[in-house]
Design an enzyme around this catalytic site. Structure first.
Site, PDB file in Angstrom:
ATOM      1  N   LYS A  54      16.168   8.100   9.140  1.00 18.43           N
ATOM      2  CA  LYS A  54      16.195   8.586   7.754  1.00 18.43           C
ATOM      3  C   LYS A  54      17.506   9.319   7.438  1.00 18.43           C
ATOM      4  O   LYS A  54      18.003   9.264   6.313  1.00 18.43           O
ATOM      5  CB  LYS A  54      14.980   9.473   7.469  1.00 18.43           C
ATOM      6  CG  LYS A  54      13.642   8.724   7.551  1.00 18.43           C
ATOM      7  CD  LYS A  54      13.540   7.601   6.520  1.00 18.43           C
ATOM      8  CE  LYS A  54      12.159   6.986   6.457  1.00 18.43           C
ATOM      9  NZ  LYS A  54      12.044   5.948   5.422  1.00 18.43           N
ATOM     10  N   SER A  70      13.551  10.726   3.900  1.00 16.99           N
ATOM     11  CA  SER A  70      12.493  11.692   4.238  1.00 16.99           C
ATOM     12  C   SER A  70      13.133  13.058   4.462  1.00 16.99           C
ATOM     13  O   SER A  70      14.291  13.157   4.888  1.00 16.99           O
ATOM     14  CB  SER A  70      11.782  11.252   5.523  1.00 16.99           C
ATOM     15  OG  SER A  70      10.988  12.313   6.022  1.00 16.99           O
ATOM     16  N   TYR A 120      12.694   8.687  14.085  1.00 19.37           N
ATOM     17  CA  TYR A 120      12.456   8.677  12.633  1.00 19.37           C
ATOM     18  C   TYR A 120      13.532   9.502  11.910  1.00 19.37           C
ATOM     19  O   TYR A 120      14.086   9.077  10.895  1.00 19.37           O
ATOM     20  CB  TYR A 120      11.054   9.231  12.366  1.00 19.37           C
ATOM     21  CG  TYR A 120      10.594   9.151  10.938  1.00 19.37           C
ATOM     22  CD1 TYR A 120      10.210   7.941  10.373  1.00 19.37           C
ATOM     23  CD2 TYR A 120      10.529  10.302  10.145  1.00 19.37           C
ATOM     24  CE1 TYR A 120       9.771   7.879   9.051  1.00 19.37           C
ATOM     25  CE2 TYR A 120      10.084  10.239   8.831  1.00 19.37           C
ATOM     26  CZ  TYR A 120       9.707   9.023   8.284  1.00 19.37           C
ATOM     27  OH  TYR A 120       9.273   8.962   6.986  1.00 19.37           O
ATOM     28  N   ALA A 157      16.549  10.205  12.925  1.00 21.83           N
ATOM     29  CA  ALA A 157      17.844   9.501  12.988  1.00 21.83           C
ATOM     30  C   ALA A 157      17.869   8.361  11.972  1.00 21.83           C
ATOM     31  O   ALA A 157      18.880   8.147  11.288  1.00 21.83           O
ATOM     32  CB  ALA A 157      18.081   8.974  14.398  1.00 21.83           C
ATOM     33  N   ARG A 159       0.845  -1.199   0.000  1.00 23.82           N
ATOM     34  CA  ARG A 159       0.000   0.000   0.000  1.00 23.82           C
ATOM     35  C   ARG A 159       0.886   1.258   0.000  1.00 23.82           C
ATOM     36  O   ARG A 159       2.115   1.157   0.046  1.00 23.82           O
ATOM     37  CB  ARG A 159      -0.941  -0.013   1.208  1.00 23.82           C
ATOM     38  CG  ARG A 159      -0.225   0.062   2.546  1.00 23.82           C
ATOM     39  CD  ARG A 159      -1.182  -0.195   3.698  1.00 23.82           C
ATOM     40  NE  ARG A 159      -0.501  -0.106   4.979  1.00 23.82           N
ATOM     41  CZ  ARG A 159      -0.498   0.983   5.749  1.00 23.82           C
ATOM     42  NH1 ARG A 159      -1.127   2.071   5.357  1.00 23.82           N
ATOM     43  NH2 ARG A 159       0.136   0.976   6.903  1.00 23.82           N
ATOM     44  N   ASP A 168       9.393  -9.683   6.212  1.00 22.34           N
ATOM     45  CA  ASP A 168       9.731  -8.667   7.215  1.00 22.34           C
ATOM     46  C   ASP A 168      11.170  -8.232   6.960  1.00 22.34           C
ATOM     47  O   ASP A 168      12.100  -9.045   7.101  1.00 22.34           O
ATOM     48  CB  ASP A 168       9.573  -9.284   8.616  1.00 22.34           C
ATOM     49  CG  ASP A 168       9.913  -8.302   9.726  1.00 22.34           C
ATOM     50  OD1 ASP A 168      10.485  -7.229   9.433  1.00 22.34           O
ATOM     51  OD2 ASP A 168       9.610  -8.622  10.889  1.00 22.34           O
ATOM     52  N   VAL A 169      11.371  -6.959   6.596  1.00 28.76           N
ATOM     53  CA  VAL A 169      12.720  -6.505   6.217  1.00 28.76           C
ATOM     54  C   VAL A 169      13.718  -6.535   7.369  1.00 28.76           C
ATOM     55  O   VAL A 169      14.921  -6.456   7.140  1.00 28.76           O
ATOM     56  CB  VAL A 169      12.703  -5.084   5.590  1.00 28.76           C
ATOM     57  CG1 VAL A 169      11.957  -5.068   4.270  1.00 28.76           C
ATOM     58  CG2 VAL A 169      12.151  -4.039   6.555  1.00 28.76           C
TER      59      VAL A 169
HETATM   60  P1  NAP Z   1       2.652   3.236   4.730  1.00 26.81           P
HETATM   61  O1  NAP Z   1       1.424   3.642   3.979  1.00 26.81           O
HETATM   62  O2  NAP Z   1       2.580   3.021   6.202  1.00 26.81           O
HETATM   63  O3  NAP Z   1       3.246   1.931   4.022  1.00 26.81           O
HETATM   64  C1  NAP Z   1       4.394   1.300   4.518  1.00 26.81           C
HETATM   65  C2  NAP Z   1       4.326  -0.159   4.159  1.00 26.81           C
HETATM   66  O4  NAP Z   1       5.476  -0.818   4.725  1.00 26.81           O
HETATM   67  C3  NAP Z   1       3.085  -0.839   4.759  1.00 26.81           C
HETATM   68  O5  NAP Z   1       2.475  -1.687   3.806  1.00 26.81           O
HETATM   69  C4  NAP Z   1       3.664  -1.624   5.932  1.00 26.81           C
HETATM   70  O6  NAP Z   1       2.928  -2.783   6.256  1.00 26.81           O
HETATM   71  C5  NAP Z   1       5.031  -1.991   5.393  1.00 26.81           C
HETATM   72  N1  NAP Z   1       5.965  -2.383   6.448  1.00 26.81           N
HETATM   73  C6  NAP Z   1       6.051  -1.912   7.720  1.00 26.81           C
HETATM   74  N2  NAP Z   1       7.023  -2.553   8.392  1.00 26.81           N
HETATM   75  C7  NAP Z   1       7.558  -3.469   7.536  1.00 26.81           C
HETATM   76  C8  NAP Z   1       8.566  -4.453   7.659  1.00 26.81           C
HETATM   77  N3  NAP Z   1       9.266  -4.636   8.803  1.00 26.81           N
HETATM   78  N4  NAP Z   1       8.849  -5.224   6.584  1.00 26.81           N
HETATM   79  C9  NAP Z   1       8.180  -5.065   5.432  1.00 26.81           C
HETATM   80  N5  NAP Z   1       7.200  -4.170   5.256  1.00 26.81           N
HETATM   81  C10 NAP Z   1       6.889  -3.367   6.299  1.00 26.81           C
HETATM   82  O7  NAP Z   1       3.819   4.310   4.514  1.00 26.81           O
HETATM   83  P2  NAP Z   1       4.032   5.380   3.337  1.00 26.81           P
HETATM   84  O8  NAP Z   1       3.461   6.678   3.783  1.00 26.81           O
HETATM   85  O9  NAP Z   1       3.614   4.814   2.032  1.00 26.81           O
HETATM   86  O10 NAP Z   1       5.628   5.512   3.392  1.00 26.81           O
HETATM   87  C11 NAP Z   1       6.488   4.731   2.577  1.00 26.81           C
HETATM   88  C12 NAP Z   1       7.922   5.211   2.797  1.00 26.81           C
HETATM   89  O11 NAP Z   1       8.004   6.602   2.509  1.00 26.81           O
HETATM   90  C13 NAP Z   1       8.397   5.043   4.240  1.00 26.81           C
HETATM   91  O12 NAP Z   1       9.749   4.686   4.260  1.00 26.81           O
HETATM   92  C14 NAP Z   1       8.193   6.436   4.831  1.00 26.81           C
HETATM   93  O13 NAP Z   1       9.055   6.664   5.919  1.00 26.81           O
HETATM   94  C15 NAP Z   1       8.557   7.290   3.627  1.00 26.81           C
HETATM   95  N6  NAP Z   1       7.980   8.647   3.682  1.00 26.81           N
HETATM   96  C16 NAP Z   1       6.637   8.860   3.713  1.00 26.81           C
HETATM   97  C17 NAP Z   1       6.135  10.172   3.764  1.00 26.81           C
HETATM   98  C18 NAP Z   1       4.656  10.460   3.788  1.00 26.81           C
HETATM   99  O14 NAP Z   1       4.289  11.653   3.870  1.00 26.81           O
HETATM  100  N7  NAP Z   1       3.786   9.483   3.699  1.00 26.81           N
HETATM  101  C19 NAP Z   1       7.032  11.245   3.772  1.00 26.81           C
HETATM  102  C20 NAP Z   1       8.402  10.999   3.745  1.00 26.81           C
HETATM  103  C21 NAP Z   1       8.877   9.693   3.677  1.00 26.81           C
HETATM  104  P3  NAP Z   1       1.620  -2.664   7.223  1.00 26.81           P
HETATM  105  O15 NAP Z   1       0.503  -2.211   6.355  1.00 26.81           O
HETATM  106  O16 NAP Z   1       1.423  -4.042   7.742  1.00 26.81           O
HETATM  107  O17 NAP Z   1       1.966  -1.682   8.289  1.00 26.81           O
END
Ligand code: NAP
Length: 246
Positions: A158, A141, A154, A156, A15, A62-63
């Site tokens: 990133k 990020s 977070y 630290a 997702r 799981d990474v």
């Molecule tokens: P998200 O919607 O929470 O999606 C993250 C996905 O990673 C989820 O499907 C989650 O599974 C999965 N996940 C969590 N822990 C895991 C693990 N140990 N092994 C494998 N998969 C795992 O997050 P997002 O907003 O799309 O963010 C994606 C990336 O972009 C992240 O690295 C985030 O830090 C970065 N980011 C996001 C934003 C933002 O505004 N959204 C901004 C800057 C950076 P579950 O559904 O089971 O939790």
């Protein structure tokens, strides 16, 4: 078809941003591996992709667990013979002020966001080194560049991802493997959808372009970095933040 016949593995791609990156890569001709800690939702996403005519495999992985990553990578190699692109996208937040932050909150975020990227990079680098080619893209990020109150863990993790990316770039450059990071700012997500209009207005004041980014904005930059057009770019951090980090 910038990624025709390339195999791309995207972590956390059931997702959110990871799913959009996988979809964008599939639309560009890649075979995509939907990898997520939630096996059921990864399978559902891969099935949706196949119904649209794309080639997609799914794995519950799981990474933070090297055995889990190794098993997935071996399965992909058995089926598709190579992994040309890795996107380390899986990430979590456990926000709290430092005085209230528990060690568990610190460890969980560092483990998924930073150690997870290290484990996946290490495992996927083996077939890439053998093939003498590869593209690695790490999702950092803006918080890893600027810091943020309430997100020390977070930030630290990133910031670590950014420094890690530069080291990977230097270590693997002689084998024609590039490593770059993207640093998104505020991106439309389940989390930002829930914010009140007032909270959104406060956020917009910090963003020169005055709006949230979309997952597609992030995916488009990843597509460029994964394509041959970015062959001479490595060790870079591209901010996708509407100018927030200026
Ligand atoms: P998200 O919607 O929470 O999606 C993250 C996905 O990673 C989820 O499907 C989650 O599974 C999965 N996940 C969590 N822990 C895991 C693990 N140990 N092994 C494998 N998969 C795992 O997050 P997002 O907003 O799309 O963010 C994606 C990336 O972009 C992240 O690295 C985030 O830090 C970065 N980011 C996001 C934003 C933002 O505004 N959204 C901004 C800057 C950076 P579950 O559904 O089971 O939790």
């Amino acid at each position: 078809m910038k990624l025709k016949d390339q195999v791309a593995l995207i972590t956390g791609s059931a997702r959110g941003i990871g799913r959009e990156i996988a979809l964008t890569f599939a639309q560009a001709g890649a075979k995509v591996v939907i990898s997520d800690i939630n096996a059921e939702s990864a399978a559902k996403t891969a099935e949706e992709f196949r119904q649209q005519g794309f080639e997609a495999l799914s794995f519950g992985c799981d990474v933070t667990k090297a055995e889990s990553v190794e098993e997935m990578v071996n399965n992909v190699l058995d089926k598709w013979k190579s992994i040309d692109i890795l996107v380390n996208n899986a990430g979590i937040t456990r926000d709290n002020l430092i005085l209230r932050m528990t060690e568990n909150e610190w460890d969980a975020v560092l483990s998924t966001n930073l150690k997870g990227a290290f484990i996946c990079t290490k495992v996927v680098s083996k077939p890439m080194l053998k093939a003498r080619k590869g593209k690695m893209i790490n999702i950092a990020s803006i918080i890893g560049v600027m810091g943020n109150a309430g997100q020390a863990n977070y930030a630290a993790s990133k910031g670590g991802v950014i420094a890690f990316t530069k080291s990977v770039a230097k270590e693997f450059a002689s084998r024609n493997i590039t490593a770059n990071a993207v640093a998104p700012g505020f991106i439309q997500s389940d989390m930002t959808d829930k914010l009140s209009e007032k909270a959104k207005e406060e956020i917009f004041k910090q963003i020169p372009l005055g709006k949230l980014g979309s997952p597609k904005d992030v995916a488009n930059v990843c597509l460029f970095l994964a394509s041959a057009e970015a062959d001479y770019i490595t060790g870079q951090v591209i901010l996708i933040d509407g100018g927030m980090g200026i």
